[in-house]
Design an enzyme around this catalytic site. Sequence first.
Site, PDB file in Angstrom:
ATOM      1  N   ASN A   9       0.862  -1.180   0.000  1.00  0.00           N
ATOM      2  CA  ASN A   9       0.000   0.000   0.000  1.00  0.00           C
ATOM      3  C   ASN A   9       0.900   1.232   0.000  1.00  0.00           C
ATOM      4  O   ASN A   9       1.524   1.542   1.005  1.00  0.00           O
ATOM      5  CB  ASN A   9      -0.894  -0.042   1.254  1.00  0.00           C
ATOM      6  CG  ASN A   9      -1.695   1.229   1.440  1.00  0.00           C
ATOM      7  OD1 ASN A   9      -1.764   2.069   0.545  1.00  0.00           O
ATOM      8  ND2 ASN A   9      -2.308   1.373   2.613  1.00  0.00           N
ATOM      9  N   TRP A  10       0.942   1.913  -1.127  1.00  0.00           N
ATOM     10  CA  TRP A  10       1.861   3.057  -1.259  1.00  0.00           C
ATOM     11  C   TRP A  10       1.293   4.347  -0.679  1.00  0.00           C
ATOM     12  O   TRP A  10       1.975   5.378  -0.703  1.00  0.00           O
ATOM     13  CB  TRP A  10       2.236   3.255  -2.732  1.00  0.00           C
ATOM     14  CG  TRP A  10       3.222   2.249  -3.237  1.00  0.00           C
ATOM     15  CD1 TRP A  10       3.865   1.289  -2.490  1.00  0.00           C
ATOM     16  CD2 TRP A  10       3.702   2.111  -4.579  1.00  0.00           C
ATOM     17  NE1 TRP A  10       4.708   0.565  -3.295  1.00  0.00           N
ATOM     18  CE2 TRP A  10       4.635   1.043  -4.581  1.00  0.00           C
ATOM     19  CE3 TRP A  10       3.433   2.775  -5.773  1.00  0.00           C
ATOM     20  CZ2 TRP A  10       5.294   0.632  -5.734  1.00  0.00           C
ATOM     21  CZ3 TRP A  10       4.089   2.370  -6.921  1.00  0.00           C
ATOM     22  CH2 TRP A  10       5.017   1.315  -6.910  1.00  0.00           C
ATOM     23  N   LYS A  11       0.040   4.325  -0.250  1.00  0.00           N
ATOM     24  CA  LYS A  11      -0.567   5.524   0.351  1.00  0.00           C
ATOM     25  C   LYS A  11      -0.328   6.740  -0.556  1.00  0.00           C
ATOM     26  O   LYS A  11      -0.362   6.605  -1.770  1.00  0.00           O
ATOM     27  CB  LYS A  11      -0.006   5.728   1.759  1.00  0.00           C
ATOM     28  CG  LYS A  11      -0.109   4.435   2.580  1.00  0.00           C
ATOM     29  CD  LYS A  11       0.137   4.599   4.025  1.00  0.00           C
ATOM     30  CE  LYS A  11      -0.044   3.250   4.712  1.00  0.00           C
ATOM     31  NZ  LYS A  11      -0.065   3.317   6.142  1.00  0.00           N
ATOM     32  N   HIS A  95      -9.796   1.192   4.490  1.00  0.00           N
ATOM     33  CA  HIS A  95      -8.518   1.363   5.193  1.00  0.00           C
ATOM     34  C   HIS A  95      -8.714   2.355   6.345  1.00  0.00           C
ATOM     35  O   HIS A  95      -9.518   3.273   6.253  1.00  0.00           O
ATOM     36  CB  HIS A  95      -7.447   1.861   4.219  1.00  0.00           C
ATOM     37  CG  HIS A  95      -6.073   1.838   4.813  1.00  0.00           C
ATOM     38  ND1 HIS A  95      -5.614   2.853   5.617  1.00  0.00           N
ATOM     39  CD2 HIS A  95      -5.089   0.912   4.757  1.00  0.00           C
ATOM     40  CE1 HIS A  95      -4.377   2.547   6.020  1.00  0.00           C
ATOM     41  NE2 HIS A  95      -4.048   1.370   5.516  1.00  0.00           N
ATOM     42  N   GLU A  97      -6.977   4.790   7.352  1.00  0.00           N
ATOM     43  CA  GLU A  97      -6.665   6.214   7.122  1.00  0.00           C
ATOM     44  C   GLU A  97      -7.873   6.972   6.564  1.00  0.00           C
ATOM     45  O   GLU A  97      -8.255   7.991   7.136  1.00  0.00           O
ATOM     46  CB  GLU A  97      -5.380   6.347   6.291  1.00  0.00           C
ATOM     47  CG  GLU A  97      -4.169   6.061   7.191  1.00  0.00           C
ATOM     48  CD  GLU A  97      -2.939   5.530   6.486  1.00  0.00           C
ATOM     49  OE1 GLU A  97      -2.887   5.524   5.253  1.00  0.00           O
ATOM     50  OE2 GLU A  97      -2.001   5.103   7.202  1.00  0.00           O
ATOM     51  N   GLU A 167      -5.940  -4.979  10.124  1.00  0.00           N
ATOM     52  CA  GLU A 167      -4.942  -3.937  10.358  1.00  0.00           C
ATOM     53  C   GLU A 167      -5.241  -3.205  11.662  1.00  0.00           C
ATOM     54  O   GLU A 167      -5.996  -2.221  11.666  1.00  0.00           O
ATOM     55  CB  GLU A 167      -4.962  -2.936   9.197  1.00  0.00           C
ATOM     56  CG  GLU A 167      -4.552  -3.531   7.875  1.00  0.00           C
ATOM     57  CD  GLU A 167      -3.786  -2.515   7.030  1.00  0.00           C
ATOM     58  OE1 GLU A 167      -2.746  -2.885   6.492  1.00  0.00           O
ATOM     59  OE2 GLU A 167      -4.222  -1.349   6.941  1.00  0.00           O
ATOM     60  N   GLY A 173       2.115   1.998  10.784  1.00  0.00           N
ATOM     61  CA  GLY A 173       3.106   3.077  10.716  1.00  0.00           C
ATOM     62  C   GLY A 173       3.766   3.393  12.045  1.00  0.00           C
ATOM     63  O   GLY A 173       4.427   4.417  12.184  1.00  0.00           O
ATOM     64  N   SER A 213       3.027  -2.419  10.221  1.00  0.00           N
ATOM     65  CA  SER A 213       4.474  -2.506  10.475  1.00  0.00           C
ATOM     66  C   SER A 213       5.072  -3.858  10.100  1.00  0.00           C
ATOM     67  O   SER A 213       5.933  -4.384  10.812  1.00  0.00           O
ATOM     68  CB  SER A 213       4.787  -2.139  11.932  1.00  0.00           C
ATOM     69  OG  SER A 213       4.376  -0.809  12.212  1.00  0.00           O
ATOM     70  N   GLY A 234       2.721  -1.244   4.283  1.00  0.00           N
ATOM     71  CA  GLY A 234       2.772   0.180   3.948  1.00  0.00           C
ATOM     72  C   GLY A 234       4.210   0.623   3.726  1.00  0.00           C
ATOM     73  O   GLY A 234       4.800   0.399   2.661  1.00  0.00           O
ATOM     74  N   GLY A 235       4.796   1.224   4.738  1.00  0.00           N
ATOM     75  CA  GLY A 235       6.136   1.826   4.643  1.00  0.00           C
ATOM     76  C   GLY A 235       7.174   0.930   3.977  1.00  0.00           C
ATOM     77  O   GLY A 235       7.934   1.383   3.114  1.00  0.00           O
TER      78      GLY A 235
HETATM   79  P1  PGA Z   1       2.585   0.153   7.629  1.00  0.00           P
HETATM   80  O1  PGA Z   1       1.146   0.412   6.958  1.00  0.00           O
HETATM   81  O2  PGA Z   1       3.118  -1.135   7.049  1.00  0.00           O
HETATM   82  O3  PGA Z   1       3.409   1.349   7.242  1.00  0.00           O
HETATM   83  O4  PGA Z   1       2.364   0.035   9.096  1.00  0.00           O
HETATM   84  C1  PGA Z   1       0.240  -0.642   6.691  1.00  0.00           C
HETATM   85  C2  PGA Z   1      -1.024  -0.095   6.070  1.00  0.00           C
HETATM   86  O5  PGA Z   1      -1.473   0.989   6.458  1.00  0.00           O
HETATM   87  O6  PGA Z   1      -1.613  -0.740   5.180  1.00  0.00           O
END
Ligand code: PGA
Length: 251
Positions: A9-11, A95, A97, A167, A173, A213, A234-235
Amino acid sequence: MRKPVIAGNWKMYKTPKESLAFLDAFLPLVEGHERDEILLFPTMSSLAYAIEAAAGTNVRAGAQNMHWLNEGPYTGQTSPTMLVSIGCRHVLLGHSEPRLYFNETYERVNLKLKAAINHGITPIVCFGEMLAEREDLRTEEVLRTQVQAALRNISASEARRLVIAYEPIWAIGTGSTASPEVAAAAHAIIRHELSHCCGQQTAENTRIVYGGSVKPENIAALMAQEEIDGALVGGASLVPTTFADIVQYKE
Ligand code: PGA
């Protein structure tokens, strides 16, 4: 057999140029990898470029969100038919966010989920509790309520394509991953609720991936859990070599 899914997930990161540079480096690293399904979720302005660059490979690119209607006066939104028109066959829904920052609700996620299924787009629907909810011992109640709202009136045959991501919001994050046991227990709760909503067979067949994470250092221990069918990253999905290390974790 549930084929694992490893998704990035590149956000709100990576321009088209940066997305293409990522794929240039990443595609050769995972060429021929068939154990896991590999997905990337670029931002909307990079999506068509990524889909085109990944065409004919073992990597697919999907959208981070969508509207449930095909068109209309909805500034800022993208419709399922628009996604299909650029060859997009995957979408992230619910998601945390958009739920936290843009008032996304599971009622809307439910409409989006139905629209995705009707258009042949595979939805990855996210669930997860906040830290305070976990500390109040409400994780089970929260997850069950979320699953019920998102999957309302979804039949077993409609749920066939569904992928779920667990999640926990406190792990996204933050660097603090859920332990494999904590994640597996939450997956079991979601799977159990799924069997209520969409039947036992659906619950057994549906892939539930973990997100929060995930890194090259913890992926193998997470994947060793029977309940964990992949990862939403994500990251650590932003760097080609790091994400390739996650995809190619050693069992
Ligand atoms: P993260 O994000 O791996 O940076 O914790 C995961 C996500 O939000 O899908």
